[in-house]
Each structure stands twice: as structure tokens, then as C-alpha cells.
Design an enzyme around this catalytic site. Sequence first.
Site, PDB file in Angstrom:
ATOM      1  CB  SER A   1     -15.745  -5.878  10.910  1.00 25.76           C
ATOM      2  OG  SER A   1     -16.647  -6.472  11.795  1.00 25.76           O
ATOM      3  CG  LEU A   2     -16.954  -7.399   5.481  1.00 22.45           C
ATOM      4  CD1 LEU A   2     -15.958  -7.695   4.371  1.00 22.45           C
ATOM      5  CD2 LEU A   2     -18.355  -7.249   4.896  1.00 22.45           C
TER       6      LEU A   2
ATOM      7  CD  GLU B   1     -16.800  -5.052  -3.475  1.00 18.58           C
ATOM      8  OE1 GLU B   1     -16.208  -5.025  -2.382  1.00 18.58           O
ATOM      9  OE2 GLU B   1     -17.695  -4.263  -3.785  1.00 18.58           O
TER      10      GLU B   1
ATOM     11  CG  ASP C   1      -4.370  -9.366   4.032  1.00 16.61           C
ATOM     12  OD1 ASP C   1      -4.968  -8.797   4.972  1.00 16.61           O
ATOM     13  OD2 ASP C   1      -3.612 -10.338   4.185  1.00 16.61           O
TER      14      ASP C   1
ATOM     15  CE1 TYR D   1      -7.644  -1.163  -7.940  1.00 15.37           C
ATOM     16  CE2 TYR D   1      -7.129  -3.209  -6.805  1.00 15.37           C
ATOM     17  CZ  TYR D   1      -7.039  -2.398  -7.923  1.00 15.37           C
ATOM     18  OH  TYR D   1      -6.361  -2.834  -9.017  1.00 15.37           O
TER      19      TYR D   1
ATOM     20  CE  LYS E   1     -18.640  -5.123   0.073  1.00 13.71           C
ATOM     21  NZ  LYS E   1     -17.809  -3.966  -0.305  1.00 13.71           N
TER      22      LYS E   1
ATOM     23  CB  CYS F   1      29.565 -34.283   2.439  1.00 13.54           C
ATOM     24  SG  CYS F   1      28.136 -35.166   1.799  1.00 13.54           S
TER      25      CYS F   1
HETATM   26  S1  IVH Z   1     -16.728  -3.934   2.894  1.00 12.65           S
HETATM   27  C1  IVH Z   1     -19.812  -2.965   5.743  1.00 12.65           C
HETATM   28  N1  IVH Z   1     -15.240  -4.814   0.922  1.00 12.65           N
HETATM   29  O1  IVH Z   1     -12.247  -6.208   5.375  1.00 12.65           O
HETATM   30  C2  IVH Z   1     -18.758  -3.539   4.914  1.00 12.65           C
HETATM   31  N2  IVH Z   1     -14.285  -4.689   3.096  1.00 12.65           N
HETATM   32  O2  IVH Z   1     -13.480  -7.613   7.627  1.00 12.65           O
HETATM   33  C3  IVH Z   1     -17.420  -3.190   5.379  1.00 12.65           C
HETATM   34  N3  IVH Z   1     -11.933  -5.372   3.184  1.00 12.65           N
HETATM   35  O3  IVH Z   1     -12.480  -3.441   7.500  1.00 12.65           O
HETATM   36  C4  IVH Z   1     -16.309  -3.493   4.516  1.00 12.65           C
HETATM   37  N4  IVH Z   1     -11.717  -5.811   1.046  1.00 12.65           N
HETATM   38  O4  IVH Z   1     -10.658  -3.438   5.680  1.00 12.65           O
HETATM   39  C5  IVH Z   1     -15.303  -4.534   2.244  1.00 12.65           C
HETATM   40  N5  IVH Z   1     -14.023  -5.535  -0.925  1.00 12.65           N
HETATM   41  C6  IVH Z   1     -14.092  -5.256   0.388  1.00 12.65           C
HETATM   42  C7  IVH Z   1     -12.982  -5.416   1.245  1.00 12.65           C
HETATM   43  C8  IVH Z   1     -13.130  -5.130   2.606  1.00 12.65           C
HETATM   44  C9  IVH Z   1     -11.101  -5.758   2.215  1.00 12.65           C
HETATM   45  C10 IVH Z   1     -11.573  -5.256   4.616  1.00 12.65           C
HETATM   46  C11 IVH Z   1     -11.891  -3.920   5.226  1.00 12.65           C
HETATM   47  C12 IVH Z   1     -12.789  -4.209   6.395  1.00 12.65           C
HETATM   48  C13 IVH Z   1     -12.522  -5.665   6.645  1.00 12.65           C
HETATM   49  C14 IVH Z   1     -13.759  -6.306   7.249  1.00 12.65           C
END
Ligand code: IVH
Length: 677
Positions: A89-90, A120, A124, A230, A298, A416
Site C-alpha cells: 500500500s502507500l 499520478e 478510487d 488504468y 513516486k 405552507c
Molecule cells: S501504487 C507500491 N499508484 O492506492 C505502490 N496505487 O493506498 C502501490 N492506487 O492499493 C500502489 N491509484 O489500489 C499506486 N496511481 C496509483 C494509484 C494507486 C490508486 C491505490 C491502489 C493501492 C492503494 C494504496
Amino acid sequence: MADSKSTEEECAVQRVNILREEILEHNYNYYVLDAPSVPDAEYDRLMRELSELESRFPKLIISESPTQRVGAKALESFSQITHKIPMLSLDNAFDESEFRAFDKRLREKLSVVNIEYAAETKLDGLAVSLLYENGKLVQAATRGDGSRGEDVTANVRTIKAIPLQFKGSVFPETLEVRGEVFIGRKEFALLNKEQAERGEKLYANPRNTAAGSLRQLDPGLTARRRLNFYAYSAPFERESMRLADTHTGILDALRELGLPVSPETRTLQGVEQCLGYYADIGQRRSSLEYDIDGVVYKVNTLAQQDLLGFVSRAPRWAIAWKFPPEEELTVVNNIEIQVGRTGALTPVARLAPVFVGGVTVTNATLHNEDEVRRKDVRVGDTVIIRRAGDVIPEVVSVVMEKRAKNTKAFSMPDTCPVCQSKTERPEGETVVRCPAGLFCPAQAVQAVIHFASRRAMDIDGLGDKLIEQLFASSLIQNVADLYSLETSHLQNLERMAEKSAANLLAALETSKSTELQRFLYALGIREVGEATARALSQHFGELDKIACATESELEEVEDVGPVVARNIRAFFSEQHNRTVIERLLEQGIHWNEIVLTKSPGTLKGKTFVLTGTLESMSRDEAKSILQALGAKVSGSVSSKTTYLVAGESSGSKLTKAENLGVSVLNEEELKALIEAD
Ligand code: IVH
């Protein structure tokens, strides 16, 4: 001699290959380049021809054929798939300082002064991993817990944006592609329209619908949900397998292979450009075709990513900078009824204050009786509130699981709430109305607010609150009373200093000199907007003539149909309306006589656009003059524009006009044209 059957089959083989290639190309143009190359009907024709040939020669069917997206049968359950490379995840940042701290940390770790980022949008939807072997899609999985997900291959195959096979002939033997499955806003609205038509429950939001759709056991159902995709990464087990040495390089390579990548992807240098990107996307967020909940940055160079590595479940080299949520939960404290200028009763939900879409929301319109009933919103309910961009906050839906036992369904009042007159709801209409007109205090207040507004009598400084105060202290009962106000009346009002009282009286005085079309519009006759008011004033030239015109005479005016004609007649037949108008005129409201243009002048029918600052008149004045001469005045330059009038500091409209070869006039030239007409 070759028998005819095999010759026919040979021809079919060739034709099938041509068709598949053409369809692949059209898909690529549509989904990856966002530039459709054929009309839908032609695409459908190619698909039909291919599927007819395949049913005549079933031997020719291959699983990558575009006809083979929806498999025959539903699954019993999803099987589990272990991700070779975990799906991470991020990390999140919620404001500028958090993002700056992230960048600083990275610069220190890498000992560089500036970092190149790939930026990017953060879509959602939900993450999926696609596995391609020898250029063919062989497996698709959800993220699951990051290490193990569900096998959703059959469902993912129904998503037209995802290629079943790569374009071209050069690709790695195996390639994993990751990205987001989502539903666009238009597609979501269409889906809900279909649900409504079938009398079924509406979907709450695109994200949950996308997630639910991908987890259908019957791929036939998934296929109907119009999912999109995407790609945003391609992880590699070994460095040597990488498609490129930067993240954006990888995205470009994915695009080449036929995978759609967000068109909003950018390569940026350093923090400042990232801030600009955040602001730009944030501003355009509500006009994008899909929901996003932030932007993602990134580190672009993969060698730098390697140096930074990972912390627990997220890479150190990436961060999601979240936008304020556009949807939130809150509680409906009350449902109140507002009475508008035309007597329409609008139910409004009073909410426990909630921060959504960047502002605190306390009210949301429920539109009308049918809408409240459809959503079944009740006092005490927990609801999803949505506020996107500058749009008015709305109640998306009720969280039924949270509904308390003793709630009561809402019903519109029979009387009214302001003047207690019995309300009416004409057959076939959605609006419930109070029929009391100006005898209803709520409508009287709204009528004055409309009368004073900028495009009507333009009474500077006479705002909604002040008008309510004037009514509350019985200083006015209708618009005519405005012109009898004196300093002594105003001074006793709260927050009314001597200076502002004098300003208001001066503004009232100035407003007396007006135009017939403005005055007509200011009267607030139902369905007589600015355009109709202008058409009426130009056709009749005098107020008396309009007031006395029969319905059929009124209908001779452009854009005036039977309903509007009836409204106008009804308005002038009311004695109290005539009295108010007489008083207004006695108090000195006047306008220049209108010269009816019997023979059309040279400007009639020409289209003008006004831009920049004019010296001798305001743009509104210039607009009125041109319209009186029969010209149209539009807000934007197009090939239909006859003249662009460019004042001081004209901007993009001037450039556009020059590009389109539209004649440009300065103020003097405009005046000359007007005088000559
Ligand atoms: S990169 C190691 N890029 O966000 C990087 N994730 O919070 C992993 N998501 O599970 C993901 N747009 O479902 C990446 N441009 C994007 C994204 C993205 C949406 C979602 C994805 C991930 C979640 C992480």
C-alpha cells in the site's frame, strides 16, 4: 481440386485474423489513446462479423479473441492466488508540510538536492494484478491482504479496457501489470439510471460498485457494469527484467503494449512542481471523468527506488497526498421546508456539521417530495453527504444499517410552513407550492431579493440578510416600499452605521434609472427570465403594452409559449401587482424609451463576444446596447463569433479569436458600428 469447404475455411481464417487485428487496434485507440477511430456502430459490425464467423467455424475460436470476454458459466467461489511480489500500500500525506517532510527525508537519504518524481492521480477503485504470459492475459487477482488475493480472471477478462493480448510482437515472456479497476462517473450514472428504470436499489458510489462488480461470481454480471482500468506499475522480480529504468519509462512501455495509463501522469522536478500538480489536479478533480482521492508521487528513477527500499507494507519511495474527502457520513438533525420565490416548497436536510470536499457542510437540499421518498431520508438517519467541487452538497443515500427503530417517513406538509396557506401539487409536477404569492412572507422576501439582485435592479448593498431585517422590522412589505425608506428608518437596524445607510439610499436612487428589460425581469414573473424579458421589451417597447397584451399577442414574441403567456397575463391581472408597479413608477423608476427596430439594422443577428475592460461603458451596458440592436452577445469565442470586442487587458479570448480568424474590434470601432446601425 480443393473442395469448396476448405477454401471457405481458409478465407474465414484470414478474415478472422484481419477482424481481430482491426478490433484490437480500435480498442487501443479507444482505451489507450483515448482517440476513438471508428463510430460505435462500425465497431459493433466488426464484432458481429467476427462472432458469426467463429460460430460457423468453432475451431477458429481462441481465448484471446475479443468475442471471448464473457465466459459461459458462473463460478462457485473464487480461488486464492499468492502474489509473487507482495502488493503493497502507500504511505499518506494529508497536507503540504507532510509532503515536504517526505521529500526532505528522501533527499537526505539519497544525498541529492532535487528529486525527479512521477506524478499520478490516485484512482478510487480497487487494485488488481494482471499476469501476461507470452503476451496473453493468463491470470488476474485482487490485492486481498497484499500477499494473497482472489482469482478474478474470468471477471477481469470482461473489462474491455484490459487487453487479452499485447499489441505488437515484442514483449517479455512474462509480465505482471498492476493498476486500478474503477467505474467512470458517466458509466456509474448510466448504471444507476438502469437500476432506477428497473425499480432496483441505487448504487451508493463508484468505488464500492467497482469493488462489488469485480467480486461477482457470474462474469456476465461483471460485464454489464462498464468497468474501466488504468495501469500504474509493473513490478519485477529481478532488475534485469525491467522494461525501462524509470517509472514513467515503464508506463510508456505499458502503453505501447496496449495497456491504458492515466493521461494525467507527469514527470516532475522537485517539490515545487509537485505542489503545482496537486493544486492543478485538485482544481480539476470534479471535472475528471472518474473519482480520485488524491495524487501519488513516486521517485522516478528505479535505481533511486532500490536505494530507498521499503518500510513494512509500503515503499519508502512513494507517497499518496490525499484530497479532503468528497463524501462523509453525518446525521440528519431535522428536515425543514424552505419556501422559494415562486412558492416552491423545498425540503432541506439540517445536518450535524461535517467537513467534506474542503468545507463544513450543515445543510443539503433534498430537492422535492419525490426525491426524499426515493432516498427515504428521515430525521435521525445517518447519511452519506457528497460535495464535489463547487456543487451544492447533496445527500447521496441513507445508511440503512444505522437507522434507529422509531424513525418516521417524511411527508410534505399540507400547509405552507410560513403563511399556512393550503399547498398544491399539480398533476404530473414534482413541486409542491404555496399558492399565496406575495401574501406569503417567505415569497415576499424572496421577491425583494430577486428585485434587488445584480441582473435585475442592481441595488448595491441590499443583501439577503438586510432584506430579511427590513421585513422583520416591518419597514417594508413589498418592493415598492424600498423607495420610501429614509435614513431614520435604517439607523435603528442592527449593524447599520450612518455611512451604510447613506450608501444604501444612494444605491436605491441610482437604481431608479434602469432599462425596461431589467425592470420586467426584476418583477419576478414566473418563467420570465432575462432573455424573455429582453424579447418582450424589444417587441412591445412599452410596459403598458405588455401589461395589456392578450395571451395570443404575447405568444407572437420569440420564445414565449402558452405557459409563459399565461403567467404574464396572470401577473398583470392581479390588482396588487398593478398597484406595486404604479407606486414604483410614481417613485421615479424610469428607463430610456426603446426605439423599435422596424427594419433590421446591420448588427441584427451578428454575434459579439466582449472581453477586457471598456473605458466609456461597462460590458453589461455594451451588451444591452448590442442586444437592443438585435445582435447576440455570447460568453465564448467560436467560429460562429462575428466580432470580438477587445478592451484593456484582454486575455485568452483575444488569442482564440485571432486563431480562429474572428474580426477583432476596439472600443472606438464598436462605437462607430453602433452609431452607424
Ligand atoms: S501504487 C507500491 N499508484 O492506492 C505502490 N496505487 O493506498 C502501490 N492506487 O492499493 C500502489 N491509484 O489500489 C499506486 N496511481 C496509483 C494509484 C494507486 C490508486 C491505490 C491502489 C493501492 C492503494 C494504496
